[in-house]
Design a protein around this motif. Structure first.
Motif: not given
Length: 211
Positions: A28-31, A37-41, A65-70
């Motif tokens: 879900a996070a990736r989608s 985009g990152y900033a608007r999520t 930040e943690a989920v994006f890093g994974v």
């Protein structure tokens, strides 16, 4: 008693990491990252897409930040895996070139949207910049070492230093990936063209067409 508690905590941690819910959150996070985009999520966007509560999110991840890093780490690993081609004869530059180009192209196509988000985030985030660099520098380094290997065995006569040829090859794949993502039916043709160009850069003669 302390040992038993430590073992329970370790098992609980592994259970969380292997959880289907964690995988659902990552998908879900990736989608959402790719769409917004990152900033608007926001975390609320991720939990809504995953259909879980905010509390459930924090069971698995400490922050956005943690989920994006994974996710970024998974993309890096996908690109490194593209060069782990078992069953190939390393002394056959034709087979290695075609298989590596195809695998690298597939990795780009599969991750194109996320790579765009990661590249933008890397501008201001040192940790993400390091991952972005790793995605490109580690495969490039491996490619350069392979070119040196071929050259030392008089199997290649590269038109430029190994690092430059490896960089050019990666750039060609990146340039063609958006087109393949848009028109998947062109993949085989693109792989053939990229392989031929890469072999030229290596200074390896093209194979004569079968009669």
């Amino acid at each position: 008693m302390a040992i038993a508690k430590k073992a329970w905590n370790t098992r609980e941690k592994l259970d969380r990491e292997d959880s289907a819910t964690r995988a659902q959150l990552l998908r879900a996070a990736r989608s959402v990252f790719e769409q917004r985009g990152y900033a608007r999520t926001a975390i609320a966007d991720i939990t809504a897409a995953a259909e879980v509560s905010r509390a459930t999110f924090y069971v698995y991840f400490a922050s956005k930040e943690a989920v994006f890093g994974v996710l970024a780490g998974e993309v890096r690993d996908r690109f490194l895996a593209a060069q782990e081609l078992d069953g190939l004869d390393a002394e056959d530059p034709y087979a290695v070139a075609e298989a590596t180009i195809a695998a690298y192209l597939d990795a780009y196509v599969e991750n194109l949207a996320f790579l765009t988000v990661l590249e933008h985030q890397a501008i201001t985030d040192p940790a993400m910049y390091a991952l972005w660099e790793e995605i490109h520098t580690r495969p490039r380094g491996r490619g350069a070492r392979y070119i040196v290997h071929l050259t030392q065995r008089a199997m290649a006569d590269p038109v430029a230093p190994p690092e430059a040829v490896a960089t050019a090859a990666g750039g060609m794949v990146a340039a063609f990936a958006p087109g393949v993502a848009k028109e998947p039916s062109t993949r085989a043709e693109v792989v053939a063209h990229l392989t031929a160009m890469y072999l030229r850069l290596l200074g390896v003669p093209l194979r004569s067409p079968a009669v």
